[in-house]
Motif scaffolding. Structure first.
Motif, PDB file in Angstrom:
ATOM      1  N   GLN A  28      -0.156  11.095   1.353  1.00  0.00           N
ATOM      2  CA  GLN A  28      -0.976  12.273   0.179  1.00  0.00           C
ATOM      3  C   GLN A  28      -1.172  13.481   0.684  1.00  0.00           C
ATOM      4  O   GLN A  28      -1.147  14.395  -0.068  1.00  0.00           O
ATOM      5  N   ASN A  65      -1.022   6.199   4.583  1.00  0.00           N
ATOM      6  CA  ASN A  65      -1.685   6.558   3.414  1.00  0.00           C
ATOM      7  C   ASN A  65      -2.098   8.083   3.453  1.00  0.00           C
ATOM      8  O   ASN A  65      -1.615   8.963   2.523  1.00  0.00           O
ATOM      9  N   GLY A  69      -6.145   4.678  -2.150  1.00  0.00           N
ATOM     10  CA  GLY A  69      -5.214   3.947  -1.240  1.00  0.00           C
ATOM     11  C   GLY A  69      -5.703   3.434   0.014  1.00  0.00           C
ATOM     12  O   GLY A  69      -5.334   2.168   0.293  1.00  0.00           O
ATOM     13  N   THR A  70      -7.105   3.751   0.533  1.00  0.00           N
ATOM     14  CA  THR A  70      -7.754   3.108   1.482  1.00  0.00           C
ATOM     15  C   THR A  70      -7.924   1.642   0.898  1.00  0.00           C
ATOM     16  O   THR A  70      -8.007   0.550   1.858  1.00  0.00           O
ATOM     17  N   PRO A 129       0.941  -1.247   0.020  1.00  0.00           N
ATOM     18  CA  PRO A 129       0.033   0.085   0.000  1.00  0.00           C
ATOM     19  C   PRO A 129       0.788   1.333   0.053  1.00  0.00           C
ATOM     20  O   PRO A 129       0.447   2.093  -0.720  1.00  0.00           O
ATOM     21  N   ASN A 188       0.544   3.852  -3.038  1.00  0.00           N
ATOM     22  CA  ASN A 188       0.006   5.474  -2.747  1.00  0.00           C
ATOM     23  C   ASN A 188       1.120   6.203  -3.192  1.00  0.00           C
ATOM     24  O   ASN A 188       0.649   7.628  -3.734  1.00  0.00           O
TER      25      ASN A 188
END
Length: 394
Positions: free
Chosen positions: A248, A244, A194-195, A30, A34
């Motif tokens: 961002q 995440n 991303g989640t 992840p 991301n």
């Protein structure tokens, strides 16, 4: 139960440190995804869309219109064609995504108030590009239309400039876009995508969390064992969700108007809900491949199923009903509202309560699975005791 819970958490942590797979699937993959998403949407908006133009009029007016498109960052005029039909060929070959056709006699028809038309052609196979191009082209043409109308009124009716302007703007339309005025794709999509990657990692790894050899050792402490699994995978997933958010916000500058603590609270409820569901599946289905496939089918297509990319209100009724049963449905819009609107956590109480109730329900179902496993393990032991009794009697 507390000792069993803590022992389970330490055991899973040691497994993660030795085998690294849990760490790779829930944290590393992840994290890398991301970063890739952040760079993919780093331009923020679509621009430099290749465009072709047919100027059949070749007048000062038509050249002025073309110049307005040339000066706009959204468009990049690549081709001037001699035949309007050539535009379709360029779009077919994906050399351009937008075309403009100015017909012959356009300026003459404008002066004679015959309402001539400029034809805009969009490549509908790329919907985001077509939507962005259509929006900007409409704004440019509407502005030009007002200016041209003012000149026509002045020439035809010999009106003063201010009077012609008032007539041209007899009805004035204005608009304002709140929260995401630039139409930023990274602010709209990145956090949810991303989640979705993180929760898929949690679901996949927790799908094989329950191990028969470990259950045999726990005996009367199986509830603590079950809770330990959920807490461990929920916590690791929560750390990944926070990474995440930070990536961002801090690195790729996604708009974040809310509070980080609110995002952290919302994220822990999602992570525990997904972990609890994965462990529940693992407690009932002993085949790790099958349980992993079930969790993948349920959680991987979440961004589509829960309306993050395509609104639920436009889905068939059965899909609307199904969306409510996904944990991500109760997280996605809330985290986006937290980022873009700055809504406080108090506005999300209903969805947080749903996530908590969901976690409790699947924990109960998982506990039942653990108990049934215990019964099945006891059956061979009882039957073997009866065999030993028969041998002793004979």
């Amino acid at each position: 139960m507390i000792s069993s819970l803590w022992t389970t958490i330490k055991r899973e942590f040691n497994i993660m440190m030795r085998g690294k797979m849990i760490f790779i699937v829930i944290i590393i993959i992840p994290l890398l995804t991301n970063i890739l998403l952040g760079y993919e949407f780093n331009k923020d908006i679509i621009n430099k869309i290749p465009m072709a133009v047919y100027d059949g009029d070749n007048s000062s007016l038509s050249r002025m219109i073309i110049e307005q498109f040339r000066e706009n960052d959204m468009f990049d005029i690549k081709y001037y064609v001699e035949d309007s039909n050539d535009i379709k060929g360029l779009i077919d070959d994906s050399k351009v995504r937008v075309g403009m056709v100015i017909p012959k006699g356009f300026s003459k028809d404008v002066l004679e108030t015959k309402s001539p038309s400029i034809l805009m052609v969009y490549d509908g196979s790329h919907m985001p590009i077509a939507a962005a191009a259509k929006k900007n082209a409409s704004e440019i043409l509407l502005t030009l239309k007002t200016g041209i109308l003012m000149k026509v009124l002045k020439a035809k009716l010999n009106l003063p400039g201010d009077t012609a302007e008032k007539m041209a703007l007899a009805i004035n339309f204005s608009s304002r876009t709140l929260y995401n005025p630039t139409g930023s794709y990274k602010s709209f999509l990145n956090i949810g995508f991303g989640t979705a990657i993180v929760q898929s990692g949690i679901a996949i790894m927790s799908a094989s969390a329950i191990r028969a050899a470990e259950i045999a050792k726990e005996k009367g402490k199986r509830l603590g064992y079950l809770l330990g699994k959920v807490i461990f995978y929920g916590f690791v997933g929560w750390i990944s969700l926070l990474l995440n958010i930070l990536i961002q916000y801090k690195i790729f500058r996604v708009t974040f108007r809310g509070q980080f603590l609110d995002a952290a609270i919302l994220s822990i409820f999602l992570s525990l809900a997904v972990a609890a569901f994965g462990v529940m599946i693992s407690s009932w289905i002993r085949n790790s491949i099958v349980s992993t496939m079930i969790n993948s089918v349920i959680f991987v297509p979440n961004t589509i199923m829960v309306g993050y990319t395509w609104p639920v209100l436009s889905m068939p009724r059965v899909y609307k009903s199904m969306a409510n049963f996904y944990p991500f449905y109760h997280y996605a819009d809330n985290i986006r509202d937290l980022f873009l609107k700055g809504l406080p956590i108090s506005e999300m109480n209903k969805d947080i309560i749903w996530l908590l109730e969901f976690t409790m329900v699947v924990l109960v179902i998982g506990a039942l699975g653990i108990l049934i496993i215990k019964v099945k393990e006891d059956i061979p032991r009882i039957s073997s005791n009866k065999e030993e009794e028969k041998i002793a009697i004979s």
